[in-house]
Design an enzyme around this catalytic site. Structure first.
Site: not given
Ligand SMILES: O=P(O)(O)O[C@H]1O[C@H](CO)[C@@H](O)[C@H]1O
Ligand SMILES: O=c1cc[nH]c(=O)[nH]1
Length: 257
Positions: A20, A24, A43, A87, A90, A205, A218
């Site tokens: 996302g 990263r 963007r 994908r 996190s 988390d 992380r």
């Molecule tokens: O770490 P990424 O890949 O962005 O994924 C998670 O983190 C974001 C939210 O903080 C959302 O995109 C969720 O899916």
């Molecule tokens: O989408 C997410 C990503 C990390 N942790 C969350 O609780 N939600």
């Protein structure tokens, strides 16, 4: 270039890792790829192509949430002939069986998004991972010292800051392991284009206990996830994870072994 990706035809590899976070994507390109070049900054959603163990691979940021991710994934499949997308995200743990730093390999994804319902006119479509990628990722995780869970993930449009503990408890009792924001639409879009997709997520988390990883942790645990994703994608591409025959109880010999 496509509407949202500034690459020329041929600049994006058939295998794409999809975090996302565009930063990263940059970290993955710098830490894992050789001769990586940036093909898009449109963007600020960075995309890179390089090689991993001699094989071309791209890594593309997708943004947060299913509508943003869907724009990049549709363009990757439609305009750049991408075959496989993994994908690398996190996620939050929902189940007590899952700890922070563990990896969730999402076999399927539930969602509160309207995207599938719009496509299927209210019917509940069941978005699932590509089986070959899924199996190759499980093999790759088992070969490493990584605690990986295979099961359902919840791709949430509306719950990052919305507290819905009863709903989360019910979802866990129906087998949901964790929560993120993209896998469900990724699986549906891949099915539409007849391509392969998988979501491999590191637990950053725990939604129930409130435990969190540090930034340093992380990064280290995200490295496990990236290696699992790259190994799985290229095991499949090179035939090392060829499908077993239906009904067989043992694996066929691996090529060259
Ligand atoms: O770490 P990424 O890949 O962005 O994924 C998670 O983190 C974001 C939210 O903080 C959302 O995109 C969720 O899916
Ligand atoms: O989408 C997410 C990503 C990390 N942790 C969350 O609780 N939600």
């Amino acid at each position: 270039m496509s509407t949202h990706i500034g690459a020329q035809p041929g600049e994006i590899a058939p295998v794409v890792l999809l975090p996302g976070d565009p930063k990263r994507a940059q970290w993955i390109a710098e830490a894992f790829l050789e001769d990586a070049t940036c093909y898009s900054e449109v963007r600020g959603m960075l995309g890179f192509t390089g090689t991993w163990q001699g094989q071309r691979v791209s890594v593309q940021g997708s943004g947060m949430g299913q509508p943003s991710m869907a724009i990049y994934v549709n363009e990757l499949f439609d305009e750049y002939d991408v075959r496989s997308i993994v994908r690398v995200g996190s996620c939050g743990a929902l189940s007590e069986k899952v700890a922070v730093r563990d990896v969730i390999i999402a076999s399927g994804a539930c969602t509160d998004s309207a995207m599938n319902r719009i496509t299927f006119e209210g019917l509940d479509y069941a978005p699932v991972a590509d089986f070959g990628l899924l199996r190759a990722a499980v093999d790759a995780a088992e070969a490493r010292d990584v605690t990986a869970h295979v099961g359902l993930i919840f791709s949430a449009d509306s719950s990052f800051y919305a507290s819905r503990p009863e709903l989360m408890t019910r979802m866990v009792s129906y087998g949901v392991l964790g929560v993120e924001m993209e896998a469900s639409a990724l699986y549906t879009i891949a099915a539409h284009w007849e391509r392969k997709a998988l979501a491999v997520c590191t637990v950053s988390d725990h939604v129930v206990t409130g435990e969190e990883t540090s930034a340093e942790e992380r990064e280290r645990t995200f490295a496990d996830m990236v290696e699992i994703a790259l190994t799985a994608a290229f095991d499949l591409e090179t035939g090392h994870a060829a499908p077993r025959e239906l009904g067989s109880t043992s694996s066929p010999p691996r090529p060259g072994v």
